[in-house]
Design an enzyme around this catalytic site. Structure first.
Site, PDB file in Angstrom:
ATOM      1  N   SER A 186      38.093  21.088  50.797  1.00  0.00           N
ATOM      2  CA  SER A 186      38.733  22.151  51.564  1.00  0.00           C
ATOM      3  C   SER A 186      39.196  21.573  52.886  1.00  0.00           C
ATOM      4  O   SER A 186      38.518  20.729  53.464  1.00  0.00           O
ATOM      5  CB  SER A 186      37.771  23.310  51.814  1.00  0.00           C
ATOM      6  OG  SER A 186      38.400  24.335  52.559  1.00  0.00           O
ATOM      7  N   LYS A 233      38.514  30.483  55.296  1.00  0.00           N
ATOM      8  CA  LYS A 233      37.344  30.488  54.419  1.00  0.00           C
ATOM      9  C   LYS A 233      37.079  31.884  53.853  1.00  0.00           C
ATOM     10  O   LYS A 233      36.724  32.031  52.682  1.00  0.00           O
ATOM     11  CB  LYS A 233      36.118  29.979  55.170  1.00  0.00           C
ATOM     12  CG  LYS A 233      36.246  28.557  55.689  1.00  0.00           C
ATOM     13  CD  LYS A 233      36.599  27.558  54.621  1.00  0.00           C
ATOM     14  CE  LYS A 233      35.514  27.306  53.617  1.00  0.00           C
ATOM     15  NZ  LYS A 233      35.795  26.175  52.704  1.00  0.00           N
ATOM     16  N   SER A 293      35.576  11.990  48.274  1.00  0.00           N
ATOM     17  CA  SER A 293      35.473  11.085  49.426  1.00  0.00           C
ATOM     18  C   SER A 293      35.024  11.812  50.689  1.00  0.00           C
ATOM     19  O   SER A 293      34.820  11.189  51.727  1.00  0.00           O
ATOM     20  CB  SER A 293      36.817  10.398  49.686  1.00  0.00           C
ATOM     21  OG  SER A 293      37.818  11.355  50.021  1.00  0.00           O
ATOM     22  N   TYR A 312      30.951  36.317  61.042  1.00  0.00           N
ATOM     23  CA  TYR A 312      31.791  36.558  62.220  1.00  0.00           C
ATOM     24  C   TYR A 312      32.281  38.010  62.262  1.00  0.00           C
ATOM     25  O   TYR A 312      32.436  38.661  61.243  1.00  0.00           O
ATOM     26  CB  TYR A 312      32.982  35.592  62.225  1.00  0.00           C
ATOM     27  CG  TYR A 312      32.540  34.165  62.473  1.00  0.00           C
ATOM     28  CD1 TYR A 312      32.637  33.605  63.741  1.00  0.00           C
ATOM     29  CD2 TYR A 312      31.995  33.397  61.453  1.00  0.00           C
ATOM     30  CE1 TYR A 312      32.212  32.304  63.975  1.00  0.00           C
ATOM     31  CE2 TYR A 312      31.561  32.102  61.679  1.00  0.00           C
ATOM     32  CZ  TYR A 312      31.668  31.557  62.941  1.00  0.00           C
ATOM     33  OH  TYR A 312      31.231  30.278  63.174  1.00  0.00           O
ATOM     34  N   PHE A 348      24.552  28.455  66.292  1.00  0.00           N
ATOM     35  CA  PHE A 348      25.023  28.264  64.914  1.00  0.00           C
ATOM     36  C   PHE A 348      23.852  27.816  64.054  1.00  0.00           C
ATOM     37  O   PHE A 348      22.817  27.356  64.553  1.00  0.00           O
ATOM     38  CB  PHE A 348      26.152  27.228  64.856  1.00  0.00           C
ATOM     39  CG  PHE A 348      25.864  25.975  65.645  1.00  0.00           C
ATOM     40  CD1 PHE A 348      25.127  24.939  65.098  1.00  0.00           C
ATOM     41  CD2 PHE A 348      26.332  25.843  66.945  1.00  0.00           C
ATOM     42  CE1 PHE A 348      24.859  23.796  65.823  1.00  0.00           C
ATOM     43  CE2 PHE A 348      26.066  24.710  67.691  1.00  0.00           C
ATOM     44  CZ  PHE A 348      25.325  23.674  67.126  1.00  0.00           C
ATOM     45  N   TYR A 380      40.335  28.897  60.930  1.00  0.00           N
ATOM     46  CA  TYR A 380      39.339  28.399  59.983  1.00  0.00           C
ATOM     47  C   TYR A 380      38.527  29.546  59.395  1.00  0.00           C
ATOM     48  O   TYR A 380      38.318  29.612  58.177  1.00  0.00           O
ATOM     49  CB  TYR A 380      38.416  27.386  60.655  1.00  0.00           C
ATOM     50  CG  TYR A 380      37.340  26.888  59.725  1.00  0.00           C
ATOM     51  CD1 TYR A 380      37.645  26.027  58.671  1.00  0.00           C
ATOM     52  CD2 TYR A 380      36.019  27.299  59.864  1.00  0.00           C
ATOM     53  CE1 TYR A 380      36.672  25.580  57.790  1.00  0.00           C
ATOM     54  CE2 TYR A 380      35.030  26.854  58.983  1.00  0.00           C
ATOM     55  CZ  TYR A 380      35.370  25.999  57.964  1.00  0.00           C
ATOM     56  OH  TYR A 380      34.395  25.571  57.087  1.00  0.00           O
ATOM     57  N   ARG A 434      26.854  42.083  68.364  1.00  0.00           N
ATOM     58  CA  ARG A 434      25.646  41.462  68.877  1.00  0.00           C
ATOM     59  C   ARG A 434      24.375  42.017  68.253  1.00  0.00           C
ATOM     60  O   ARG A 434      23.309  41.983  68.854  1.00  0.00           O
ATOM     61  CB  ARG A 434      25.571  41.628  70.406  1.00  0.00           C
ATOM     62  CG  ARG A 434      26.728  40.991  71.150  1.00  0.00           C
ATOM     63  CD  ARG A 434      26.655  41.288  72.634  1.00  0.00           C
ATOM     64  NE  ARG A 434      27.794  40.709  73.350  1.00  0.00           N
ATOM     65  CZ  ARG A 434      27.811  39.503  73.860  1.00  0.00           C
ATOM     66  NH1 ARG A 434      26.739  38.733  73.769  1.00  0.00           N
ATOM     67  NH2 ARG A 434      28.874  39.034  74.493  1.00  0.00           N
TER      68      ARG A 434
END
Length: 347
Positions: A86, A161, A12, A133, A221, A157, A137
């Protein structure tokens, strides 16, 4: 490899429903897990309308990632599992373990049941959060060889993951008994919604169209269309060279939040007139985060110019994703067409 019945967890959900729709359209027999009986009708309303005899090829199993019950029945007689489900809360949890533990334990619960049932391959939906992450830079493009470096500033989060994916690889290596694992690492998922259950990325588009973002933090992103992520899962479940591999799912390089707003204004004109046109200074975002907890998750990424590569999926699996602009535009179009954007005229 020949494919028999396929289990899709979290049918769903935004990505899960698109996976089911594409599998049914390709003629596959699919079973999906739902947490409650009421979600059966929801799934059927989102998928299968264009697939002849879809009702005969779509089955359901009651299972929850936080409980053992139901998973043996869910994976029974399945050759492949697409583990898509998840937890992804709209705001940071009060304690990081409230997200980390369910993500890791839920993944191991599904893998254990799959192994016990003799499943040949599991395709796990991880995230770019497990790749991109904690790298500083640098200008080098991030790819499947990259792993997130966790530290005290990592969000719950990102930790969930990363730790869940690492646990999956370790399980298959030490306890998998020959079961194959392939991992898909999507960036921000956009594209058309099939119902009211959609990703946090889509919520960003909705907020922009409704004028609820006056300005954007300086964050960037990756963008990818949900239809292309579903397609990549299906390619990964059948390709013999996909076993044991990660695939970064992104339409292209990173874009800024302000660029997403510009895409909306360019495609939709007056309908997207409320989309932001300026960026916030980093210092102001840091101050605002003291009063708005949801902003704290972006603080470690302020001002970072990331670069990402989708070369592996393109070359190994012949994957050809839509552009970032098309992914964002199709998300907005579906929200507008379904009347899910407040105070905006239907196109």
């Amino acid at each position: 490899m020949g494919i028999g019945k396929i289990l899709v967890t979290g049918g769903s959900g935004f990505l899960g429903s698109h996976c089911i729709e594409q599998l049914l359209q390709s003629g596959h027999e699919v079973r999906t897990t739902v947490r409650s009986e009421s979600r059966r009708a929801l799934v059927r309303s989102m998928v299968g309308q264009d697939s002849p005899h879809a009702d005969d090829r779509l089955g359901f199993a009651m299972a929850d990632l936080q409980r053992d019950e139901g998973w043996a029945d869910a994976v029974k007689d399945c050759e492949v599992v697409l583990h898509v489900a998840s937890p992804f809360p709209p705001a940071a949890p009060k304690h990081e373990d409230d997200l980390i533990v369910p993500a890791r334990e839920g993944t191991l619960r599904v893998l254990t049941a799959a192994r016990n049932a003799g499943v040949k391959r599991v395709v796990l939906t991880s995230s770019f959060a497990a790749i991109g992450y904690g790298h500083g830079r640098g200008s080098q493009a991030l790819d499947e060889t990259s792993w997130t470096h966790l530290d005290a500033s990592s969000s719950a989060y990102v930790k969930s993951k990363t730790l869940a994916e690492k646990a999956a690889w370790n399980f298959v290596a030490t306890e998998g008994q020959g079961m194959e694992l392939t991992v898909i690492n999507p960036v921000g998922i956009f594209g058309p919604v099939l119902g009211a259950d959609y990703s946090s990325s889509i919520s960003l588009v909705k907020q922009m169209l409704e004028g609820r973002l006056s300005a954007c933090p300086k964050v960037c992103f990756g963008v990818v269309d949900v239809r292309d992520v579903a397609d990549l899962h299906i390619r990964a479940m059948t390709h013999p060279k996909a076993s044991g591999e990660r695939f970064l799912a992104s339409a292209g390089d990173c874009v800024s939040m302000l660029q997403v707003a510009a895409m909306l204004r360019e495609r939709f004109g007056d309908v997207a007139a409320k989309a932001p046109t300026r960026e916030l200074p980093n210092w102001l975002v840091r101050v605002a985060s003291l009063f708005k907890p949801e902003l704290r998750q972006v603080l470690p990424e302020l001002g970072k110019d990331k670069h990402i590569s989708n070369r592996k999926a393109r070359q190994l699996l012949d994957w050809a994703p839509r552009s970032s602009e098309d992914a964002v535009a199709s998300a907005a179009q579906s929200l507008l067409s379904r009347g899910l954007v407040a105070s905006s005229p239907r196109p």
